[in-house]
Write an enzyme that holds these catalytic residues in place. Structure first.
Site, short mmCIF file in Angstrom:
data_model
loop_
_atom_site.label_atom_id
_atom_site.label_comp_id
_atom_site.label_asym_id
_atom_site.label_seq_id
_atom_site.Cartn_x
_atom_site.Cartn_y
_atom_site.Cartn_z
N VAL A 56 41.29 38.94 41.71
CA VAL A 56 39.90 38.67 42.12
C VAL A 56 39.83 37.85 43.41
O VAL A 56 38.77 37.72 44.01
CB VAL A 56 39.12 37.96 40.99
CG1 VAL A 56 39.00 38.85 39.78
CG2 VAL A 56 39.78 36.64 40.63
N GLY A 57 40.94 37.32 43.83
CA GLY A 57 40.95 36.54 45.07
C GLY A 57 42.34 36.04 45.37
O GLY A 57 43.17 35.88 44.47
N GLY A 59 44.69 33.59 48.51
CA GLY A 59 44.66 32.75 49.69
C GLY A 59 46.02 32.16 49.95
O GLY A 59 47.02 32.56 49.36
N GLY A 60 46.07 31.16 50.85
CA GLY A 60 47.33 30.54 51.18
C GLY A 60 47.93 29.76 50.05
O GLY A 60 49.13 29.49 50.04
N VAL A 64 44.35 34.41 42.42
CA VAL A 64 43.52 34.27 41.22
C VAL A 64 43.33 35.65 40.61
O VAL A 64 42.90 36.59 41.29
CB VAL A 64 42.16 33.64 41.56
CG1 VAL A 64 41.30 33.53 40.30
CG2 VAL A 64 42.36 32.26 42.19
N LYS A 79 44.89 31.23 37.78
CA LYS A 79 45.36 30.90 39.13
C LYS A 79 46.86 30.66 39.09
O LYS A 79 47.35 29.79 38.37
CB LYS A 79 44.64 29.67 39.66
CG LYS A 79 45.05 29.29 41.08
CD LYS A 79 44.21 28.14 41.58
CE LYS A 79 44.54 27.79 43.01
NZ LYS A 79 43.69 26.71 43.53
N ASP A 174 38.04 19.05 49.58
CA ASP A 174 38.13 20.39 50.18
C ASP A 174 36.86 21.19 49.91
O ASP A 174 36.92 22.36 49.57
CB ASP A 174 39.35 21.12 49.63
CG ASP A 174 39.64 22.40 50.43
OD1 ASP A 174 39.21 22.47 51.59
OD2 ASP A 174 40.28 23.31 49.88
#
Length: 750
Positions: A56-57, A59-60, A64, A79, A174
């Site tokens: 679903v996602g 990144g660096g 996820v 995650k 963040d």
């Protein structure tokens, strides 16, 4: 650390089993030089009790997945960190901290963590699955600026969630649109594409400290705390100062993005973004989108203040102001006033170099001006320095002025290089203020001036007032050049000395005000303006004058001598010379002062100059009244404060300053046949006279003290019982004038 057996598998190939993926992670964790180009794909695999459905996602930081909890029969977001995130123990520990931190939070607007596996070969964090997209993706899909009211409602909820985290001792560090998920708002009937149709769900706690490489390339970097939304203290790597105020800044950056369609600190490169964030140079919202309500823009810009102390005190205060705005109430935040804006500007590091340059330039200017200003003595009074005085001037500049300015230039350079000890900074501060106050007091006549300035009060006041103003300006520059002030996020110790800085700043401001007062007092004309006589005689200031024979003057007898005059220029000039008394003008930078010279029986000459001055080209009534117990000078009917000097020796030019008039005040006796002059102190055959340039309308001598209180002068003087002579002068008669008493004739010489 346990090192598994080496594998011959190509690290870029996708694993076919969960066991192979687990081995791949272990290999990456233990290998120092392995280059990871793709994260393992666990789709369709089983990890613990979770079956992986889809990605679903990513990144660096990790990937996820949507997974199904087979034990509790529910979907979760799983995650799993990328292998490169776990290359060392410190980063593995930080991943563990994220799980523990997020697990402490239980708030409707924060994604809840259900479980975490932190000890196995494949660590993961299982949290509630949010069906909506991220705020970052939603903004990109909308491609437009958000409605003001919708943005206020949405950010109010997000601020309350962050406030809850702060109350639990958690700072996100963040906050950015990518870490805010959108859940459908079930409570209202809103347009499907409006922000009000969603509720925020905050996620990704704890990884903000991993930010390292680039602005937005989340595919290949380990950036956490994206510079586009991070606070200046984070961008400056001031880790000890990163706290709740940093989250408030990031909330403001998100609100700014919603309102304007872009982050507040966009730039082409990572380092350019960091520079803009550190300097706090966000473009005002009104410049991008003028239709944004001023109150909402004020709320946003208050969050984005460079100094944390200028932001909201808490996220609750921010949420409350957003709530007030949304309900049409008055907000508590207000734009920075002029003084706050100046202080904010002065705290920027760029000001250090500018203030240092100004310090050095002022010192050089003051040293040069100290020498050039000596010419003002001759300009203002007509006197020149004697050889002795010239030697004293050069010695004073060599022994005092030059070392002082050299010291200030040296400490300025050392401070700019950050090599100046703190105690020397404070000594220099006191040194500048002490010198500034000293020269201002000399200008005011409180402290006696050097001998060469005593005979010219006008030059003294002007020169020392200007030098005092330069010291005041230098004090302000020295305050701005303090490196501690540029540390926007100062530690507690610097906060404690803030009150002392405030007091010293107030003192510097007082010096500036005092200097301005002196300039106004000594340079600005204070005499009232009156309409003068309708008729007057014009004198060219070269040879024109009038002579009166045998008026006579009894020793120390009382008198009042007065005249209406209009000067064409600034110079030392005699209006009336009668016996031992001469009245006239002496030049200042802004006109003339009333000047008087009185000869005493001991051959000393009393020099008097009024503090007030008057402009050229205006009619002014000058009067002096005398008896042995008092002497009063009037300009336009107002008694004047006078500077007093004694001219001791006409050959050497020796002058001494006095604080008061001699008592009793006696004047030299003049033989009865002595001449009286109007417009000069000599006749036209003697070129050394001080000739008056301008117009003289009325001249009267009374043998009594005619004025004792302030009065309104009449443009046309009249005869009284004590009048010795009274002349009504004009340009119609070029040979002579007869005074109104009929006793004396004034011969015109041209």
């Amino acid at each position: 650390m346990i090192r598994p057996k080496s594998s011959e598998t190509d690290p870029t190939d996708e694993p076919t089993t969960v066991e192979e993926a687990s081995d791949r992670l272990a290999d990456a964790w233990s290998c120092d030089s392995l280059q990871i180009t793709a994260a393992p794909d666990f789709v369709g695999k089983q990890i613990g009790r979770y079956s992986i459905k889809r990605i679903v996602g990513s990144g660096g930081h990790g990937v996820v997945y949507l997974a199904h909890d087979q034990t509790l029969d529910r979907d979760v977001a799983l995650k799993i960190p990328r292998p490169e995130v776990l290359l060392n123990d410190d980063r593995r520990r930080r991943f563990d901290d994220e799980a523990r931190t997020a697990a402490r939070l239980d708030h409707p607007a924060i994604v809840k963590v259900y479980e975490a596996e932190l000890t196995g070969a494949i660590p993961y964090i299982a949290s509630a699955f949010c069906t909506g997209t991220s705020l970052a993706r939603w903004i990109g899909e909308q491609g437009k600026q958000c409605d003001c009211l919708d943005s206020a409602f949405f950010m109010n909820q997000l601020a309350l969630a962050v406030q809850y985290a702060h109350e639990q001792g958690v700072v996100h560090r963040d906050l950015k649109p990518g870490n805010v998920l959108l859940a459908t708002n079930e409570e209202g009937d809103f347009a499907k594409d409006s922000l009000r149709s969603f509720e925020p769900r905050l996620t990704d706690f704890g990884l903000a400290r991993l930010a390292e490489n680039c602005v937005e390339d989340t595919r290949s970097s380990l950036v956490v705390g994206t510079p586009l939304y991070m606070s200046p203290e984070q961008a400056s790597d001031q880790r000890t100062d990163v706290g709740p105020a940093s989250d408030i800044f990031s909330l403001g950056a998100i609100l700014y993005h919603l309102l304007t369609g872009a982050p507040p600190f966009e730039a082409e490169t990572y380092f350019a973004v960091l520079t803009r964030v550190r300097e706090g140079k966000a473009t005002p919202i009104a410049d991008i989108r003028p239709d944004v309500d001023r109150d909402l823009a004020t709320i946003c810009m208050k969050c984005l203040q460079n100094d944390p102390r200028d932001r909201y005190a808490s996220c609750k205060d921010l949420a409350d102001d957003l709530h007030r705005y949304a309900n049409g109430e008055s907000i508590l935040a207000r734009p920075l006033n002029a003084w706050q804006s100046v202080l904010r500007w002065s705290r920027q590091k760029a000001r250090i170099g500018e203030a240092t340059g100004a310090m050095i330039l002022i010192s050089i200017t003051r040293a040069v001006f100290g020498l050039i200003s000596l010419g003002m003595i001759h300009f203002a009074s007509g006197f020149s320095l004697t050889d002795t005085e010239l030697s004293e001037v050069l010695l004073a500049h060599a022994m005092i002025t030059a070392p002082t300015e050299a010291w200030l230039i040296w400490v300025s350079r050392m401070n700019y290089k950050r090599k100046l000890p703190n105690y020397l900074y404070w000594i220099t501060w006191v040194f500048i203020l002490a010198w500034g106050l000293t020269v201002l007091l000399i200008g005011a006549g409180v402290i006696q001036a050097p001998l060469w300035y005593q005979r010219s009060p006008g030059a003294r006041a002007m020169v020392f007032s200007i030098i005092g103003m330069l010291f005041a300006a230098q004090a302000v520059c020295w305050y701005v050049a303090d490196w501690n002030r540029t540390q926007e996020f100062a530690n507690q110790r610097r906060h404690q000395v803030g009150a002392s800085w405030g007091k010293l700043s107030s003192l510097a401001a007082a010096v500036v005000i005092f200097s301005a007062t002196l300039i106004y007092k000594y340079a600005a004309p204070t005499a009232k303006h009156f309409d003068g006589p309708t008729n007057a005689i014009s004198l060219d200031g070269k040879n024109d004058c009038l002579t009166i024979q045998s008026v006579g003057f009894g020793e120390s007898e009382p008198f009042t001598l007065e005249a209406w005059v209009r000067a064409d220029d600034s110079r030392k000039a005699i209006v009336v010379q009668h016996g031992p008394v001469a009245i006239g003008t002496v030049a200042t930078s802004n006109g003339n002062r009333f000047h008087m010279e009185l000869a005493q029986p001991n051959d000393e000459i009393l020099l008097l100059d009024t503090v007030a001055n008057f402009k050229n080209g205006q009619w002014v009534h000058l009067a002096i009244t005398y008896d042995q117990s008092s002497l009063v000078c009037f300009i336009n009917g107002e008694p004047q404060t006078i500077d007093i000097s004694i001219y001791e020796d006409t050959e050497s030019g020796s002058v001494r300053h006095e604080d008061s008039l001699p008592t009793p005040l006696k004047l030299r006796d003049i033989w009865p046949g002595a001449m009286t002059f109007i417009g000069s102190n000599h006749d036209s055959t003697q070129p050394t006279g001080y000739f008056f340039a301008g117009q003289i309308g009325e001249v009267r001598l009374s043998r009594s003290v005619f004025y004792r209180e302030p009065f309104v002068p009449s443009p046309t003087l009249s005869k009284n019982k004590d009048t010795a002579f009274l002349f009504h002068l004009n340009n119609q008669n070029d040979s002579h004038f007869i005074d109104e008493t009929g006793q004396f004739i004034a011969e015109v010489e041209r």
